[in-house]
Design a protein around this motif. Sequence first.
Motif, PDB file in Angstrom:
ATOM      1  N   GLY A 143      71.187  37.399  47.216  1.00 22.70           N
ATOM      2  CA  GLY A 143      72.341  37.321  46.348  1.00 22.70           C
ATOM      3  C   GLY A 143      72.642  38.665  45.692  1.00 22.70           C
ATOM      4  N   LEU A 144      73.916  38.904  45.418  1.00 24.05           N
ATOM      5  CA  LEU A 144      74.350  40.190  44.870  1.00 24.05           C
ATOM      6  C   LEU A 144      73.615  40.533  43.577  1.00 24.05           C
ATOM      7  CD1 LEU A 144      76.416  42.487  45.338  1.00 24.05           C
ATOM      8  CD2 LEU A 144      78.010  41.215  43.893  1.00 24.05           C
ATOM      9  N   THR A 145      73.534  39.578  42.653  1.00 23.06           N
ATOM     10  CA  THR A 145      72.879  39.851  41.374  1.00 23.06           C
ATOM     11  C   THR A 145      71.363  39.846  41.489  1.00 23.06           C
ATOM     12  OG1 THR A 145      73.086  37.495  40.815  1.00 23.06           O
ATOM     13  CG2 THR A 145      74.799  38.983  39.996  1.00 23.06           C
ATOM     14  N   GLU A 146      70.837  39.254  42.555  1.00 19.35           N
ATOM     15  CA  GLU A 146      69.391  39.288  42.770  1.00 19.35           C
ATOM     16  C   GLU A 146      68.940  40.649  43.295  1.00 19.35           C
ATOM     17  OE1 GLU A 146      68.736  36.213  45.550  1.00 19.35           O
ATOM     18  OE2 GLU A 146      69.322  34.586  44.198  1.00 19.35           O
ATOM     19  N   LEU A 147      69.823  41.323  44.033  1.00 20.04           N
ATOM     20  CA  LEU A 147      69.470  42.599  44.658  1.00 20.04           C
ATOM     21  C   LEU A 147      69.621  43.789  43.722  1.00 20.04           C
ATOM     22  CD1 LEU A 147      71.110  42.068  48.164  1.00 20.04           C
ATOM     23  CD2 LEU A 147      68.679  41.929  47.587  1.00 20.04           C
ATOM     24  N   GLY A 148      70.473  43.676  42.703  1.00 17.86           N
ATOM     25  CA  GLY A 148      70.659  44.815  41.811  1.00 17.86           C
ATOM     26  C   GLY A 148      71.786  44.622  40.822  1.00 17.86           C
ATOM     27  N   THR A 149      72.163  45.720  40.187  1.00 17.93           N
ATOM     28  CA  THR A 149      73.209  45.686  39.158  1.00 17.93           C
ATOM     29  C   THR A 149      74.308  46.713  39.418  1.00 17.93           C
ATOM     30  OG1 THR A 149      71.921  47.238  37.798  1.00 17.93           O
ATOM     31  CG2 THR A 149      71.626  44.866  37.377  1.00 17.93           C
ATOM     32  N   SER A 150      74.288  47.369  40.594  1.00 13.37           N
ATOM     33  CA  SER A 150      75.354  48.318  40.928  1.00 13.37           C
ATOM     34  C   SER A 150      75.539  48.360  42.434  1.00 13.37           C
ATOM     35  CB  SER A 150      75.027  49.720  40.403  1.00 13.37           C
ATOM     36  OG  SER A 150      73.941  50.288  41.110  1.00 13.37           O
ATOM     37  N   ILE A 151      76.765  48.605  42.861  1.00 16.95           N
ATOM     38  CA  ILE A 151      77.074  48.727  44.283  1.00 16.95           C
ATOM     39  C   ILE A 151      77.873  50.008  44.490  1.00 16.95           C
ATOM     40  CG2 ILE A 151      79.164  47.294  44.107  1.00 16.95           C
ATOM     41  CD1 ILE A 151      78.428  46.223  46.937  1.00 16.95           C
ATOM     42  N   TRP A 152      77.549  50.724  45.552  1.00 16.42           N
ATOM     43  CA  TRP A 152      78.110  52.051  45.826  1.00 16.42           C
ATOM     44  C   TRP A 152      78.836  52.040  47.157  1.00 16.42           C
ATOM     45  CZ3 TRP A 152      76.922  55.214  49.989  1.00 16.42           C
ATOM     46  CH2 TRP A 152      77.264  56.576  49.894  1.00 16.42           C
ATOM     47  N   PHE A 153      79.996  52.690  47.211  1.00 11.89           N
ATOM     48  CA  PHE A 153      80.787  52.777  48.431  1.00 11.89           C
ATOM     49  C   PHE A 153      81.096  54.243  48.735  1.00 11.89           C
ATOM     50  CE2 PHE A 153      82.115  48.947  46.087  1.00 11.89           C
ATOM     51  CZ  PHE A 153      81.719  47.957  46.979  1.00 11.89           C
ATOM     52  N   LEU A 154      81.059  54.599  50.002  1.00 13.25           N
ATOM     53  CA  LEU A 154      81.478  55.917  50.454  1.00 13.25           C
ATOM     54  C   LEU A 154      82.817  55.753  51.164  1.00 13.25           C
ATOM     55  CD1 LEU A 154      80.889  58.928  50.776  1.00 13.25           C
ATOM     56  CD2 LEU A 154      79.718  58.386  52.933  1.00 13.25           C
ATOM     57  N   ALA A 155      83.887  56.142  50.503  1.00 10.19           N
ATOM     58  CA  ALA A 155      85.243  55.945  51.019  1.00 10.19           C
ATOM     59  C   ALA A 155      85.916  57.288  51.277  1.00 10.19           C
ATOM     60  CB  ALA A 155      86.066  55.117  50.033  1.00 10.19           C
ATOM     61  N   GLU A 156      87.074  57.245  51.889  1.00  9.44           N
ATOM     62  CA  GLU A 156      87.812  58.473  52.152  1.00  9.44           C
ATOM     63  C   GLU A 156      88.365  59.018  50.838  1.00  9.44           C
ATOM     64  OE1 GLU A 156      88.443  61.387  54.621  1.00  9.44           O
ATOM     65  OE2 GLU A 156      87.568  59.498  55.248  1.00  9.44           O
ATOM     66  N   PRO A 157      88.099  60.270  50.504  1.00  4.96           N
ATOM     67  CA  PRO A 157      88.593  60.833  49.236  1.00  4.96           C
ATOM     68  C   PRO A 157      90.109  60.714  49.095  1.00  4.96           C
ATOM     69  CG  PRO A 157      86.998  62.306  50.258  1.00  4.96           C
ATOM     70  CD  PRO A 157      87.293  61.233  51.270  1.00  4.96           C
ATOM     71  N   GLY A 210      84.785  60.992  47.076  1.00  4.11           N
ATOM     72  CA  GLY A 210      84.735  59.838  47.969  1.00  4.11           C
ATOM     73  C   GLY A 210      83.680  58.805  47.618  1.00  4.11           C
ATOM     74  N   GLU A 211      82.942  58.986  46.529  1.00  2.27           N
ATOM     75  CA  GLU A 211      81.882  58.061  46.149  1.00  2.27           C
ATOM     76  C   GLU A 211      82.339  57.170  44.991  1.00  2.27           C
ATOM     77  OE1 GLU A 211      77.978  59.687  45.702  1.00  2.27           O
ATOM     78  OE2 GLU A 211      78.409  61.362  47.051  1.00  2.27           O
ATOM     79  N   VAL A 212      82.203  55.870  45.181  1.00  2.00           N
ATOM     80  CA  VAL A 212      82.602  54.894  44.168  1.00  2.00           C
ATOM     81  C   VAL A 212      81.381  54.062  43.792  1.00  2.00           C
ATOM     82  CG1 VAL A 212      84.042  52.882  43.677  1.00  2.00           C
ATOM     83  CG2 VAL A 212      84.968  54.777  45.041  1.00  2.00           C
ATOM     84  N   THR A 213      81.089  53.953  42.506  1.00  2.00           N
ATOM     85  CA  THR A 213      79.957  53.154  42.028  1.00  2.00           C
ATOM     86  C   THR A 213      80.453  52.152  40.990  1.00  2.00           C
ATOM     87  OG1 THR A 213      78.443  55.021  42.350  1.00  2.00           O
ATOM     88  CG2 THR A 213      77.674  53.201  40.976  1.00  2.00           C
ATOM     89  N   ILE A 214      80.170  50.878  41.226  1.00  3.54           N
ATOM     90  CA  ILE A 214      80.598  49.809  40.322  1.00  3.54           C
ATOM     91  C   ILE A 214      79.358  49.105  39.772  1.00  3.54           C
ATOM     92  CG2 ILE A 214      82.015  47.744  40.049  1.00  3.54           C
ATOM     93  CD1 ILE A 214      83.585  50.203  40.891  1.00  3.54           C
ATOM     94  N   GLY A 215      79.243  49.051  38.435  1.00  7.94           N
ATOM     95  CA  GLY A 215      78.180  48.292  37.799  1.00  7.94           C
ATOM     96  C   GLY A 215      78.625  46.859  37.579  1.00  7.94           C
ATOM     97  N   TYR A 216      77.716  45.910  37.735  1.00 11.10           N
ATOM     98  CA  TYR A 216      78.080  44.500  37.597  1.00 11.10           C
ATOM     99  C   TYR A 216      76.908  43.714  37.009  1.00 11.10           C
ATOM    100  CZ  TYR A 216      75.365  44.063  41.895  1.00 11.10           C
ATOM    101  OH  TYR A 216      74.355  44.127  42.824  1.00 11.10           O
ATOM    102  N   ALA A 217      77.227  42.507  36.552  1.00 17.12           N
ATOM    103  CA  ALA A 217      76.200  41.613  36.008  1.00 17.12           C
ATOM    104  C   ALA A 217      76.718  40.189  36.071  1.00 17.12           C
ATOM    105  CB  ALA A 217      75.862  41.987  34.561  1.00 17.12           C
ATOM    106  N   GLU A 218      75.795  39.246  36.059  1.00 15.67           N
ATOM    107  CA  GLU A 218      76.167  37.827  36.021  1.00 15.67           C
ATOM    108  C   GLU A 218      76.831  37.551  34.674  1.00 15.67           C
ATOM    109  OE1 GLU A 218      76.359  34.536  38.318  1.00 15.67           O
ATOM    110  OE2 GLU A 218      74.685  35.866  38.779  1.00 15.67           O
ATOM    111  N   ASN A 219      77.997  36.906  34.704  1.00 15.43           N
ATOM    112  CA  ASN A 219      78.671  36.672  33.427  1.00 15.43           C
ATOM    113  C   ASN A 219      78.213  35.361  32.791  1.00 15.43           C
ATOM    114  OD1 ASN A 219      80.054  34.566  34.628  1.00 15.43           O
ATOM    115  ND2 ASN A 219      82.050  35.547  34.570  1.00 15.43           N
ATOM    116  N   ALA A 220      78.521  35.208  31.495  1.00 18.19           N
ATOM    117  CA  ALA A 220      78.164  33.996  30.755  1.00 18.19           C
ATOM    118  C   ALA A 220      79.272  32.982  30.959  1.00 18.19           C
ATOM    119  CB  ALA A 220      77.994  34.307  29.271  1.00 18.19           C
ATOM    120  N   THR A 221      78.989  31.914  31.672  1.00 22.97           N
ATOM    121  CA  THR A 221      79.999  30.889  31.921  1.00 22.97           C
ATOM    122  C   THR A 221      80.173  30.026  30.687  1.00 22.97           C
ATOM    123  OG1 THR A 221      78.293  29.472  32.856  1.00 22.97           O
ATOM    124  CG2 THR A 221      79.547  30.826  34.390  1.00 22.97           C
ATOM    125  N   TRP A 222      81.374  29.527  30.528  1.00 20.28           N
ATOM    126  CA  TRP A 222      81.691  28.677  29.387  1.00 20.28           C
ATOM    127  C   TRP A 222      81.550  27.224  29.818  1.00 20.28           C
ATOM    128  CZ3 TRP A 222      86.886  31.430  27.827  1.00 20.28           C
ATOM    129  CH2 TRP A 222      86.569  32.718  27.369  1.00 20.28           C
TER     130      TRP A 222
END
Length: 265
Positions: A142-156, A206-218
């Motif tokens: 699972g995405l949140t089980e593997l870490g807290t950030s995802i990185w992409f190498l895209a065309e500048p 060309g490097e994109v890094t997005i931090g993420y976390a499991e949110n608190a559901t209501w």
Amino acid sequence: MKPVLIIWMMATAIVIIFTSIPVNADFNWENNITVYRYNMTWEYTEQYTGEDFVLYKCYIDSDIGNDDGYISAWELFKFDPITRKSFYDSIIDNMDVRINGSSGAVHLQEIDSSLSESLLGRIYGRGEATNHYRIMYSFDGGLTELGTSIWFLAEPESNVTITFPGGIDITSTGGIENTTAIITTTTTTTMQNSTTMLIGTVGFEGEVTIGYAENATWILPALEPIGNVTPMEDAEAELSEPREPYDLIGEMLKKLGMHPKVNLN
């Protein structure tokens, strides 16, 4: 650098040498990334217009086809697997997706492509070609089980849209300019989740890094019972109370107008 852009630069060089056609910035590249819990897709759209349209067709005809000034269906059909193999080799050599700085849990699964039919015909005809590519990846967990950030190498300096699944909060963004976040809220009977879409332009590195976390559901309040409902403990008490046995014979005699004998002892 993405393989299709390498092909485009080769095409530009070939045509400049042999035809001396001036080059204009008539090429557009866009990224549409959809991240799911256990996998993701990366869709590319490339568009050739104006003189770049001619350059691109010249490359296909001279390097892939028979260099007769005309692109036939079999030449375009032959070019399609070459393009997909270029994508595959490029990604395998340098994985363009990482979770928590590692590509060990990310695997390339499949590559689809759709080349524009407008590439068919004489190479010097003016027009526009839009090609589509779809790259599919899987995650080891699972995405949140593997870490807290995802990185992409895209065309500048290319346009990018990144969509995250419901239940994921975006905690940080890096490498995206002019970022716009669109949050779509979905409510079910038990919880409320938000899907986030980031839209912007990839930076010059060309490097994109997005931090993420499991949110608190209501959690929504429990529904009130409809009508009169006997509590479980009261129902159990009623079942446990002693009851007199049912006298079948006596009831039948009463219906016949006869009174059962009374034991006076």
